[in-house]
Design a protein around this motif. Structure first.
Motif, PDB file in Angstrom:
ATOM      1  N   VAL A 117       1.017  -1.218  -0.147  1.00 35.23           N
ATOM      2  CA  VAL A 117       0.129   0.011   0.065  1.00 35.23           C
ATOM      3  C   VAL A 117       0.836   1.327   0.038  1.00 35.23           C
ATOM      4  O   VAL A 117       2.136   1.204   0.359  1.00 35.23           O
ATOM      5  N   LYS A 118       0.144   2.493  -0.219  1.00 33.32           N
ATOM      6  CA  LYS A 118       0.976   3.624  -0.075  1.00 33.32           C
ATOM      7  C   LYS A 118       0.020   4.719   0.359  1.00 33.32           C
ATOM      8  O   LYS A 118      -1.025   4.838  -0.096  1.00 33.32           O
ATOM      9  N   PHE A 119       0.482   5.250   1.271  1.00 30.82           N
ATOM     10  CA  PHE A 119      -0.373   6.356   2.119  1.00 30.82           C
ATOM     11  C   PHE A 119      -0.209   7.619   1.612  1.00 30.82           C
ATOM     12  O   PHE A 119       0.642   8.066   1.095  1.00 30.82           O
ATOM     13  N   THR A 120      -1.342   8.378   1.502  1.00 35.47           N
ATOM     14  CA  THR A 120      -1.247   9.858   0.988  1.00 35.47           C
ATOM     15  C   THR A 120      -1.873  10.884   1.904  1.00 35.47           C
ATOM     16  O   THR A 120      -2.352  10.591   2.834  1.00 35.47           O
ATOM     17  N   GLY A 121      -1.743  12.124   1.658  1.00 32.11           N
ATOM     18  CA  GLY A 121      -2.504  13.068   2.291  1.00 32.11           C
ATOM     19  C   GLY A 121      -1.858  13.132   3.657  1.00 32.11           C
ATOM     20  O   GLY A 121      -0.777  13.003   3.864  1.00 32.11           O
ATOM     21  N   GLY A 122      -2.574  13.436   4.710  1.00 34.35           N
ATOM     22  CA  GLY A 122      -2.201  13.540   6.033  1.00 34.35           C
ATOM     23  C   GLY A 122      -1.553  12.309   6.676  1.00 34.35           C
ATOM     24  O   GLY A 122      -0.806  12.554   7.545  1.00 34.35           O
ATOM     25  N   CYS A 139       2.772  10.898   8.717  1.00 31.37           N
ATOM     26  CA  CYS A 139       2.065  10.845  10.125  1.00 31.37           C
ATOM     27  C   CYS A 139       3.167   9.971  11.070  1.00 31.37           C
ATOM     28  O   CYS A 139       3.643   9.067  10.895  1.00 31.37           O
ATOM     29  N   SER A 140       3.208  10.344  12.284  1.00 29.19           N
ATOM     30  CA  SER A 140       4.186   9.783  13.382  1.00 29.19           C
ATOM     31  C   SER A 140       3.485   8.477  13.641  1.00 29.19           C
ATOM     32  O   SER A 140       4.222   7.497  14.090  1.00 29.19           O
ATOM     33  N   MET A 141       2.235   8.279  13.548  1.00 28.14           N
ATOM     34  CA  MET A 141       1.501   7.201  14.069  1.00 28.14           C
ATOM     35  C   MET A 141       1.246   6.106  12.733  1.00 28.14           C
ATOM     36  O   MET A 141       0.506   5.357  13.012  1.00 28.14           O
ATOM     37  N   VAL A 142       2.045   6.311  11.492  1.00 24.11           N
ATOM     38  CA  VAL A 142       1.491   5.503  10.476  1.00 24.11           C
ATOM     39  C   VAL A 142       1.876   4.047  10.921  1.00 24.11           C
ATOM     40  O   VAL A 142       1.280   3.163  10.294  1.00 24.11           O
ATOM     41  N   ILE A 158       4.829   1.268   1.091  1.00 20.30           N
ATOM     42  CA  ILE A 158       6.206   1.568   0.173  1.00 20.30           C
ATOM     43  C   ILE A 158       6.071   3.115   0.283  1.00 20.30           C
ATOM     44  O   ILE A 158       6.823   3.994  -0.612  1.00 20.30           O
ATOM     45  N   THR A 159       5.337   3.950   1.008  1.00 26.26           N
ATOM     46  CA  THR A 159       5.232   5.342   1.036  1.00 26.26           C
ATOM     47  C   THR A 159       6.622   5.817   1.426  1.00 26.26           C
ATOM     48  O   THR A 159       7.114   5.354   2.557  1.00 26.26           O
ATOM     49  N   ASP A 160       7.061   6.998   0.843  1.00 32.04           N
ATOM     50  CA  ASP A 160       8.090   7.724   1.102  1.00 32.04           C
ATOM     51  C   ASP A 160       7.776   8.856   2.218  1.00 32.04           C
ATOM     52  O   ASP A 160       7.466  10.044   1.865  1.00 32.04           O
ATOM     53  N   HIS A 161       7.710   8.195   3.406  1.00 37.38           N
ATOM     54  CA  HIS A 161       6.963   9.159   4.441  1.00 37.38           C
ATOM     55  C   HIS A 161       7.990  10.432   4.942  1.00 37.38           C
ATOM     56  O   HIS A 161       9.029  10.363   5.349  1.00 37.38           O
ATOM     57  N   ILE A 162       7.524  11.578   4.403  1.00 39.87           N
ATOM     58  CA  ILE A 162       8.109  12.748   4.608  1.00 39.87           C
ATOM     59  C   ILE A 162       7.062  13.735   5.228  1.00 39.87           C
ATOM     60  O   ILE A 162       6.150  14.062   4.668  1.00 39.87           O
ATOM     61  N   ARG A 163       7.768  14.223   6.265  1.00 38.04           N
ATOM     62  CA  ARG A 163       6.828  15.113   6.925  1.00 38.04           C
ATOM     63  C   ARG A 163       6.422  16.328   6.370  1.00 38.04           C
ATOM     64  O   ARG A 163       7.542  17.053   5.847  1.00 38.04           O
ATOM     65  N   HIS A 164       5.170  16.901   6.309  1.00 39.36           N
ATOM     66  CA  HIS A 164       5.065  18.016   5.776  1.00 39.36           C
ATOM     67  C   HIS A 164       3.690  18.581   6.207  1.00 39.36           C
ATOM     68  O   HIS A 164       3.334  18.234   7.543  1.00 39.36           O
ATOM     69  N   LYS A 165       3.465  19.834   5.875  1.00 34.97           N
ATOM     70  CA  LYS A 165       2.231  20.651   6.587  1.00 34.97           C
ATOM     71  C   LYS A 165       0.932  19.874   6.665  1.00 34.97           C
ATOM     72  O   LYS A 165       0.247  19.975   7.791  1.00 34.97           O
ATOM     73  N   ARG A 166       0.704  19.024   5.974  1.00 35.86           N
ATOM     74  CA  ARG A 166      -0.527  18.197   5.834  1.00 35.86           C
ATOM     75  C   ARG A 166      -0.479  16.931   6.754  1.00 35.86           C
ATOM     76  O   ARG A 166      -1.380  16.111   7.115  1.00 35.86           O
ATOM     77  N   SER A 167       0.685  16.547   7.115  1.00 35.82           N
ATOM     78  CA  SER A 167       0.989  15.278   8.032  1.00 35.82           C
ATOM     79  C   SER A 167       0.118  15.362   9.143  1.00 35.82           C
ATOM     80  O   SER A 167       0.029  16.710   9.880  1.00 35.82           O
ATOM     81  N   PHE A 168      -0.582  14.343   9.592  1.00 36.77           N
ATOM     82  CA  PHE A 168      -1.440  14.348  10.733  1.00 36.77           C
ATOM     83  C   PHE A 168      -0.663  14.632  12.165  1.00 36.77           C
ATOM     84  O   PHE A 168      -1.267  15.453  12.816  1.00 36.77           O
ATOM     85  N   TYR A 169       0.308  14.002  12.476  1.00 31.73           N
ATOM     86  CA  TYR A 169       0.884  14.158  13.771  1.00 31.73           C
ATOM     87  C   TYR A 169       2.148  14.767  13.137  1.00 31.73           C
ATOM     88  O   TYR A 169       2.890  14.427  12.582  1.00 31.73           O
TER      89      TYR A 169
END
Length: 189
Positions: free
Chosen positions: A141-146, A150-153, A178-189
């Motif tokens: 899977v790949k996460f998008t948006g917030g 997110c630190s809780m992913v 496989i998400t390249d988790h990069i913290r940004h303004k829309r990240s939930f935590y």
């Protein structure tokens, strides 16, 4: 169709004898042909019956069954389980989830994600997409948006998505992100 054991029949008859208002038994399936399908047995008055309910006679017991539910109650059985502490009705309905078992593995996973996971993720501005299913039965899977960054992913992935998905589709082995988790303004935590 449906089999109601003698002990369950006697139980229903006894319960009906104590009723003053609700003197009909109605059986129906909620969320037909989905993973959330549930068989319900209710006591109701004449107003609670539906015009397409079908009347079935079981010994001395009259039972109304929702017409649309009938195919999903094939080989169903209602029994009363009694032990030293209490008793409970057991409903065994092997076809209650309908055609779900006939779906491809990919369609089962898509159904699960869209109906069980995406609504929760949307509340936090996130989403999830099915990328593929590997030959050794891992869901990628790949996460998008917030959810991206997110630190809780990891908790969401393992304790929420993977644990529930493996119950719904037991032939799977796990879920990989496989998400390249990069913290940004829309990240939930």
């Amino acid at each position: 169709m449906i089999d109601i054991t003698g002990s369950a029949l006697n139980h229903f008859i006894e319960l009906l004898s104590m009723q003053t208002k609700y003197n009909y038994i109605r059986i129906f399936i909620s969320n037909i042909n989905t993973l959330d399908a549930e068989c319900s047995i209710i006591f109701c008055d004449a107003k609670g019956l539906k015009k397409d309910d079908i009347l079935f006679t079981f010994s001395k017991l009259l039972v109304y069954i929702d017409y649309a539910s009938i195919p999903y109650l094939k080989d169903a059985k209602i029994d009363l389980e009694v032990n030293d502490i209490d008793s409970k009705l057991i409903i065994y309905a092997p076809f209650i989830k309908g055609l779900f078992d006939d779906l491809s593995l990919k369609d089962k996973v898509k159904y699960f994600l869209i109906n069980k996971i995406v609504p929760q993720l949307i509340l936090h501005g996130g989403n999830i997409k099915l990328v593929r299913i590997t030959k050794d039965k891992y869901v990628v899977v790949k996460f998008t948006g917030g959810c991206n960054g997110c630190s809780m992913v990891n908790y969401t992935l393992k304790d929420n998505i993977e644990s529930k998905l493996l119950k719904y589709v037991p032939e799977l082995r796990g879920v990989l992100d496989i998400t390249d988790h990069i913290r940004h303004k829309r990240s939930f935590y």
